[in-house]
Design a protein around this motif. Sequence first.
Motif, PDB file in Angstrom:
ATOM      1  N   PHE A  23       0.805  -1.225   0.000  1.00  0.00           N
ATOM      2  CA  PHE A  23       0.000   0.000   0.000  1.00  0.00           C
ATOM      3  C   PHE A  23       0.840   1.277   0.000  1.00  0.00           C
ATOM      4  O   PHE A  23       0.294   2.368   0.054  1.00  0.00           O
ATOM      5  N   THR A  24       2.155   1.141  -0.065  1.00  0.00           N
ATOM      6  CA  THR A  24       3.027   2.311   0.007  1.00  0.00           C
ATOM      7  C   THR A  24       2.785   3.290  -1.136  1.00  0.00           C
ATOM      8  O   THR A  24       2.627   4.488  -0.913  1.00  0.00           O
ATOM      9  N   ALA A  25       2.733   2.783  -2.358  1.00  0.00           N
ATOM     10  CA  ALA A  25       2.533   3.674  -3.515  1.00  0.00           C
ATOM     11  C   ALA A  25       1.157   4.329  -3.470  1.00  0.00           C
ATOM     12  O   ALA A  25       1.025   5.538  -3.687  1.00  0.00           O
ATOM     13  N   TYR A  26       0.139   3.524  -3.170  1.00  0.00           N
ATOM     14  CA  TYR A  26      -1.222   4.055  -3.114  1.00  0.00           C
ATOM     15  C   TYR A  26      -1.355   5.123  -2.031  1.00  0.00           C
ATOM     16  O   TYR A  26      -1.870   6.213  -2.275  1.00  0.00           O
ATOM     17  N   CYS A  27      -0.874   4.834  -0.831  1.00  0.00           N
ATOM     18  CA  CYS A  27      -1.016   5.782   0.276  1.00  0.00           C
ATOM     19  C   CYS A  27      -0.139   7.014   0.069  1.00  0.00           C
ATOM     20  O   CYS A  27      -0.501   8.115   0.489  1.00  0.00           O
ATOM     21  N   GLY A  28       0.992   6.840  -0.583  1.00  0.00           N
ATOM     22  CA  GLY A  28       1.816   8.001  -0.933  1.00  0.00           C
ATOM     23  C   GLY A  28       1.069   8.921  -1.883  1.00  0.00           C
ATOM     24  O   GLY A  28       1.085  10.146  -1.735  1.00  0.00           O
ATOM     25  N   CYS A  29       0.405   8.333  -2.843  1.00  0.00           N
ATOM     26  CA  CYS A  29      -0.400   9.104  -3.798  1.00  0.00           C
ATOM     27  C   CYS A  29      -1.555   9.796  -3.078  1.00  0.00           C
ATOM     28  O   CYS A  29      -1.822  10.982  -3.308  1.00  0.00           O
ATOM     29  N   GLN A  30      -2.239   9.074  -2.205  1.00  0.00           N
ATOM     30  CA  GLN A  30      -3.352   9.656  -1.439  1.00  0.00           C
ATOM     31  C   GLN A  30      -2.875  10.827  -0.588  1.00  0.00           C
ATOM     32  O   GLN A  30      -3.521  11.863  -0.524  1.00  0.00           O
ATOM     33  N   ALA A  31      -1.748  10.649   0.093  1.00  0.00           N
ATOM     34  CA  ALA A  31      -1.210  11.707   0.950  1.00  0.00           C
ATOM     35  C   ALA A  31      -0.871  12.944   0.128  1.00  0.00           C
ATOM     36  O   ALA A  31      -1.160  14.081   0.531  1.00  0.00           O
ATOM     37  N   GLU A  32      -0.283  12.736  -1.031  1.00  0.00           N
ATOM     38  CA  GLU A  32       0.053  13.861  -1.912  1.00  0.00           C
ATOM     39  C   GLU A  32      -1.208  14.550  -2.411  1.00  0.00           C
ATOM     40  O   GLU A  32      -1.286  15.773  -2.465  1.00  0.00           O
ATOM     41  N   PHE A  33      -2.224  13.769  -2.757  1.00  0.00           N
ATOM     42  CA  PHE A  33      -3.483  14.326  -3.231  1.00  0.00           C
ATOM     43  C   PHE A  33      -4.121  15.197  -2.157  1.00  0.00           C
ATOM     44  O   PHE A  33      -4.554  16.318  -2.428  1.00  0.00           O
ATOM     45  N   VAL A  34      -4.173  14.693  -0.935  1.00  0.00           N
ATOM     46  CA  VAL A  34      -4.773  15.452   0.166  1.00  0.00           C
ATOM     47  C   VAL A  34      -3.960  16.715   0.442  1.00  0.00           C
ATOM     48  O   VAL A  34      -4.522  17.804   0.594  1.00  0.00           O
ATOM     49  N   ALA A  35      -2.638  16.592   0.488  1.00  0.00           N
ATOM     50  CA  ALA A  35      -1.784  17.752   0.775  1.00  0.00           C
ATOM     51  C   ALA A  35      -1.944  18.838  -0.284  1.00  0.00           C
ATOM     52  O   ALA A  35      -1.953  20.024   0.039  1.00  0.00           O
ATOM     53  N   LYS A  36      -2.106  18.442  -1.539  1.00  0.00           N
ATOM     54  CA  LYS A  36      -2.240  19.424  -2.626  1.00  0.00           C
ATOM     55  C   LYS A  36      -3.623  20.059  -2.675  1.00  0.00           C
ATOM     56  O   LYS A  36      -3.768  21.198  -3.109  1.00  0.00           O
ATOM     57  N   ASN A  37      -4.646  19.326  -2.256  1.00  0.00           N
ATOM     58  CA  ASN A  37      -6.015  19.807  -2.433  1.00  0.00           C
ATOM     59  C   ASN A  37      -6.665  20.353  -1.166  1.00  0.00           C
ATOM     60  O   ASN A  37      -7.735  20.945  -1.242  1.00  0.00           O
ATOM     61  N   ALA A  38      -6.057  20.150  -0.033  1.00  0.00           N
ATOM     62  CA  ALA A  38      -6.628  20.653   1.224  1.00  0.00           C
ATOM     63  C   ALA A  38      -6.270  22.125   1.407  1.00  0.00           C
ATOM     64  O   ALA A  38      -5.207  22.575   0.993  1.00  0.00           O
ATOM     65  N   SER A  39      -7.158  22.846   2.043  1.00  0.00           N
ATOM     66  CA  SER A  39      -6.882  24.251   2.361  1.00  0.00           C
ATOM     67  C   SER A  39      -5.907  24.309   3.536  1.00  0.00           C
ATOM     68  O   SER A  39      -5.666  23.300   4.211  1.00  0.00           O
ATOM     69  N   ASN A  40      -5.357  25.480   3.785  1.00  0.00           N
ATOM     70  CA  ASN A  40      -4.446  25.639   4.918  1.00  0.00           C
ATOM     71  C   ASN A  40      -5.134  25.279   6.232  1.00  0.00           C
ATOM     72  O   ASN A  40      -4.536  24.657   7.102  1.00  0.00           O
ATOM     73  N   ARG A  41      -6.388  25.655   6.368  1.00  0.00           N
ATOM     74  CA  ARG A  41      -7.146  25.333   7.575  1.00  0.00           C
ATOM     75  C   ARG A  41      -7.301  23.824   7.726  1.00  0.00           C
ATOM     76  O   ARG A  41      -7.131  23.270   8.810  1.00  0.00           O
ATOM     77  N   GLN A  42      -7.587  23.143   6.637  1.00  0.00           N
ATOM     78  CA  GLN A  42      -7.749  21.699   6.677  1.00  0.00           C
ATOM     79  C   GLN A  42      -6.426  20.999   6.999  1.00  0.00           C
ATOM     80  O   GLN A  42      -6.390  20.055   7.787  1.00  0.00           O
ATOM     81  N   VAL A  43      -5.352  21.488   6.397  1.00  0.00           N
ATOM     82  CA  VAL A  43      -4.021  20.926   6.680  1.00  0.00           C
ATOM     83  C   VAL A  43      -3.691  21.095   8.155  1.00  0.00           C
ATOM     84  O   VAL A  43      -3.238  20.157   8.812  1.00  0.00           O
ATOM     85  N   ASN A  44      -3.934  22.284   8.685  1.00  0.00           N
ATOM     86  CA  ASN A  44      -3.675  22.532  10.104  1.00  0.00           C
ATOM     87  C   ASN A  44      -4.507  21.600  10.980  1.00  0.00           C
ATOM     88  O   ASN A  44      -4.027  21.099  11.994  1.00  0.00           O
ATOM     89  N   GLU A  45      -5.745  21.365  10.587  1.00  0.00           N
ATOM     90  CA  GLU A  45      -6.623  20.468  11.340  1.00  0.00           C
ATOM     91  C   GLU A  45      -6.036  19.055  11.409  1.00  0.00           C
ATOM     92  O   GLU A  45      -6.022  18.421  12.457  1.00  0.00           O
ATOM     93  N   LEU A  46      -5.499  18.595  10.296  1.00  0.00           N
ATOM     94  CA  LEU A  46      -4.913  17.255  10.261  1.00  0.00           C
ATOM     95  C   LEU A  46      -3.584  17.186  10.991  1.00  0.00           C
ATOM     96  O   LEU A  46      -3.257  16.164  11.594  1.00  0.00           O
ATOM     97  N   ILE A  47      -2.816  18.254  10.933  1.00  0.00           N
ATOM     98  CA  ILE A  47      -1.537  18.273  11.643  1.00  0.00           C
ATOM     99  C   ILE A  47      -1.777  18.233  13.144  1.00  0.00           C
ATOM    100  O   ILE A  47      -1.074  17.539  13.883  1.00  0.00           O
ATOM    101  N   MET A  48      -2.782  18.965  13.599  1.00  0.00           N
ATOM    102  CA  MET A  48      -3.079  19.016  15.026  1.00  0.00           C
ATOM    103  C   MET A  48      -3.585  17.660  15.540  1.00  0.00           C
ATOM    104  O   MET A  48      -3.312  17.287  16.674  1.00  0.00           O
ATOM    105  N   ASN A  49      -4.319  16.934  14.709  1.00  0.00           N
ATOM    106  CA  ASN A  49      -4.834  15.636  15.119  1.00  0.00           C
ATOM    107  C   ASN A  49      -4.876  14.718  13.898  1.00  0.00           C
ATOM    108  O   ASN A  49      -5.903  14.609  13.232  1.00  0.00           O
ATOM    109  N   PRO A  50      -3.756  14.058  13.574  1.00  0.00           N
ATOM    110  CA  PRO A  50      -3.663  13.271  12.339  1.00  0.00           C
ATOM    111  C   PRO A  50      -4.556  12.031  12.293  1.00  0.00           C
ATOM    112  O   PRO A  50      -4.746  11.456  11.241  1.00  0.00           O
ATOM    113  N   LYS A  51      -5.116  11.634  13.414  1.00  0.00           N
ATOM    114  CA  LYS A  51      -5.947  10.420  13.422  1.00  0.00           C
ATOM    115  C   LYS A  51      -7.428  10.705  13.187  1.00  0.00           C
ATOM    116  O   LYS A  51      -8.215   9.777  13.069  1.00  0.00           O
ATOM    117  N   ILE A  52      -7.817  11.977  13.107  1.00  0.00           N
ATOM    118  CA  ILE A  52      -9.225  12.301  12.883  1.00  0.00           C
ATOM    119  C   ILE A  52      -9.586  12.092  11.414  1.00  0.00           C
ATOM    120  O   ILE A  52      -8.727  12.102  10.544  1.00  0.00           O
TER     121      ILE A  52
END
Length: 114
Positions: free
Chosen positions: A60-89
């Motif tokens: 799942f490394t390639a798939y999850c790497g792609c997913q992580a990149e997709f989320v990082a590129k498409n999330a707003s700064n507020r959304q990124v901050n939300e995930l950084i503060m609590n990555p398991k949500i």
Amino acid sequence: MKRKRTMPIFRTALSLAFLLVVANPSFAQAISKDYQKNCISEQVAEHKDLKGKTLTEEDFTAYCGCQAEFVAKNASNRQVNELIMNPKIKPEWLKAMELKGMKACVMVDPKMNT
């Protein structure tokens, strides 16, 4: 007097804006690492009962790497901050974004089509 006060405020604001622009890629990297780890764990758990196949984290490394990149590129700064503060949500916006990313990322790794 007013002119002297506005100049330091302007410099401070400009410095802050510069820091935010420079820091944004590091936020994306932080979300990417944590998100990818969580994604791999979730995928292994979800696929553990497949008949005749034993899947590992490497599968799942390639798939999850792609997913992580997709989320990082498409999330707003507020959304990124939300995930950084609590990555398991898993907020609703993330679930929707993951569905969009899944369509793009399954094509990255042909093994994921099965």
